[in-house]
Design an enzyme around this catalytic site. Structure first.
Site, short mmCIF file in Angstrom:
data_model
loop_
_atom_site.label_atom_id
_atom_site.label_comp_id
_atom_site.label_asym_id
_atom_site.label_seq_id
_atom_site.Cartn_x
_atom_site.Cartn_y
_atom_site.Cartn_z
N ARG A 5 -55.02 3.97 -3.57
CA ARG A 5 -56.22 4.78 -3.85
C ARG A 5 -55.90 5.83 -4.90
O ARG A 5 -55.03 6.68 -4.68
CB ARG A 5 -56.73 5.44 -2.56
CG ARG A 5 -58.25 5.59 -2.54
CD ARG A 5 -58.72 6.43 -1.37
NE ARG A 5 -58.30 7.79 -1.57
CZ ARG A 5 -57.91 8.61 -0.57
NH1 ARG A 5 -57.90 8.19 0.67
NH2 ARG A 5 -57.52 9.84 -0.84
N HIS A 63 -60.80 10.25 -1.37
CA HIS A 63 -61.51 9.37 -0.43
C HIS A 63 -63.02 9.43 -0.70
O HIS A 63 -63.70 8.42 -0.71
CB HIS A 63 -61.22 9.82 1.00
CG HIS A 63 -62.12 9.20 2.02
ND1 HIS A 63 -62.00 7.89 2.40
CD2 HIS A 63 -63.16 9.71 2.72
CE1 HIS A 63 -62.94 7.61 3.31
NE2 HIS A 63 -63.65 8.71 3.51
N TYR A 79 -51.97 15.52 0.40
CA TYR A 79 -51.27 14.46 1.15
C TYR A 79 -50.86 13.26 0.30
O TYR A 79 -49.97 12.52 0.68
CB TYR A 79 -52.14 13.98 2.33
CG TYR A 79 -53.49 13.38 1.97
CD1 TYR A 79 -53.58 12.04 1.58
CD2 TYR A 79 -54.65 14.13 2.02
CE1 TYR A 79 -54.80 11.48 1.25
CE2 TYR A 79 -55.88 13.58 1.71
CZ TYR A 79 -55.95 12.25 1.32
OH TYR A 79 -57.16 11.70 1.00
C1 LIG Z 1 -65.92 4.24 13.75
C2 LIG Z 1 -65.56 5.29 12.75
N1 LIG Z 1 -64.52 6.12 13.01
C3 LIG Z 1 -64.20 7.08 12.11
C4 LIG Z 1 -64.90 7.23 10.94
C5 LIG Z 1 -64.53 8.32 9.94
N2 LIG Z 1 -63.93 7.70 8.75
C6 LIG Z 1 -64.64 7.57 7.61
S1 LIG Z 1 -63.77 6.81 6.41
C7 LIG Z 1 -62.42 6.64 7.38
C8 LIG Z 1 -61.17 5.99 6.85
C9 LIG Z 1 -61.30 4.52 6.68
O1 LIG Z 1 -60.19 4.02 5.96
P1 LIG Z 1 -60.11 2.54 5.48
O2 LIG Z 1 -60.60 1.62 6.54
O3 LIG Z 1 -58.74 2.32 4.98
O4 LIG Z 1 -61.17 2.45 4.27
P2 LIG Z 1 -61.16 3.22 2.87
O5 LIG Z 1 -61.98 4.46 3.07
O6 LIG Z 1 -59.75 3.52 2.49
O7 LIG Z 1 -61.82 2.27 1.91
C10 LIG Z 1 -62.66 7.20 8.64
C11 LIG Z 1 -61.67 7.23 9.73
C12 LIG Z 1 -66.00 6.36 10.74
N3 LIG Z 1 -66.74 6.43 9.62
N4 LIG Z 1 -66.29 5.40 11.65
#
Ligand SMILES: Cc1ncc(C[n+]2csc(CCOP(=O)(O)OP(=O)(O)O)c2C)c(N)n1
Ligand SMILES: [Mg+2]
Length: 353
Positions: A250, A254, A263
């Site tokens: 990335r 985010h 981080y």
């Molecule tokens: C069920 C749920 N738990 C927590 C969150 C909060 N949250 C939003 S983005 C994220 C990280 C997700 O990371 P990843 O699956 O690697 O996808 P990326 O954002 O890196 O594309 C989290 C924990 C959420 N949206 N839904």
């Protein structure tokens, strides 16, 4: 997980090997470039619109475009796309107007579409919950004897979720025509992939479901295309689901509400930026004599025009009535709603009632 470096033999690559992909002629290669540039322009403009207060919090997908365009180009029109917030604009490649997607990020009701109009499901914010939806739709298509395949996009973090497991297992057991497309950008907000799983790779998880797992360079649009096309062909031929792990790092926050400097590995981000996916494809096309300055300028100008018209169209739409906040949750709304709506109208200075 060891950092993915150039020359990693586990990763499928096309651009770095200067190969050609069977079946992709000059026209298709240029169309793929248009899609990459459209997504890049959407993303870069959205960040600006956010800073200007014209859209809300926005999940940046800078340098994820190759994963999105490469895989989407491998689909047929009847195939279904299940995006996460990271692929919010992938519907552009299916004809969803950019204004509609901008409205989604503005929280405007016109930002929703009928999924059946484009075979693009709603953008999924809860992590991984769309994986069972995609598995169910794919299984349903099989039961109806239809040819369509579904693709679900999610991140590395999503593979720790129960919904991912349930969807992957169901799809495998039912032989559902599904592609599970993981964008492994090595971060789930501030959680690194090493703290996410003890599996050596995300693709290795496929063995537990009895499906093939493949790893591909996520910055290589042609490698992504090729790997997805194979998975789609297998699914359409009755071979069931495939897990694709597209590996990247990335290289943007985010989302607009995040400051990754506390981080992330900034040197690694810099390295990624030097080799970002649009420039990488441009250099490939130039080496093959397909891209030249005029074409590049035309494609970029067209994408920019699309975005200028889209934000103007989005902002020209009237604000929705605040009563919408209270609708569609209850068949018989609680009595308190009327008083709360009246108070909200008073605060906002709108008509009382
Ligand atoms: C069920 C749920 N738990 C927590 C969150 C909060 N949250 C939003 S983005 C994220 C990280 C997700 O990371 P990843 O699956 O690697 O996808 P990326 O954002 O890196 O594309 C989290 C924990 C959420 N949206 N839904
Ligand atoms: Mg991630």
């Amino acid at each position: 997980m060891a950092p993915v470096v150039h020359g990693d033999p586990d990763l499928r690559r096309v651009i770095d090997e200067d190969r050609e992909v069977d079946g992709l002629g000059e026209h298709e290669l240029v169309e793929l470039y248009r899609s990459l540039v459209l997504l890049r322009t959407y993303d870069e403009r959205s960040l600006v619109y956010h800073r200007q207060g014209r859209i809300g919090t926005y999940a940046i997908f800078w340098n994820h475009e190759a994963m999105q365009a490469g895989s989407a180009h491998a689909l047929a029109d009847e195939d279904w796309i299940f995006p996460s917030y990271r692929e919010s604009a992938i519907g552009l490649l299916r004809g969803i107007p950019a204004a509609t997607i901008l409205q989604w990020w503005r929280g405007h009701p016109s930002g929703w579409w009928n999924p059946a109009d484009y075979n693009v499901a709603s953008i999924c914010i809860p992590i991984g919950t769309h994986v069972p939806h995609a598995a169910g739709l794919a299984w349903g298509k099989k039961l109806h004897g239809e040819d369509a395949v579904a693709i679900a996009y999610f991140g590395d973090g999503a593979t720790s979720e129960g919904a991912f497991h349930e969807g992957a297992n169901l799809a495998a057991v039912m032989g559902a025509p599904l592609v599970l497309f993981c964008n492994n950008n090595q971060w789930a907000i501030s959680t690194p992939v090493a703290a996410q799983t003890r599996a050596e790779t995300i693709a290795a998880k496929a063995a537990g479901y009895g499906m093939p797992g493949v790893r591909v360079d996520g910055g290589d649009v042609l490698a992504v295309y090729e790997a997805t096309r194979e998975a789609i062909e297998r699914a359409r031929a009755g071979g069931g689901p495939t897990l694709i792990e597209a590996v990247t790092y990335r290289s943007a926050p985010h989302a607009t509400a995040d400051d990754p400097r506390v981080y992330i590995d900034l040197a690694r981000v810099e390295q990624e930026k030097q080799n970002e996916c649009v420039g990488r494809y441009e250099r490939y096309l130039r080496r093959r004599g397909i891209l030249h300055d005029d074409l590049e300028a035309d494609v970029k100008a067209e994408a920019l025009d699309t975005m200028k018209l889209a934000i103007a169209a989005a902002e020209a739409e009237p604000e929705p009535d605040v009563a919408l906040l209270f609708e569609h949750a209850y068949a018989e709304p609680p009595a308190s709603f009327a008083a709360e709506l009246a108070e909200l109208r008073r605060i906002l200075g709108g008509p009382v009632g």
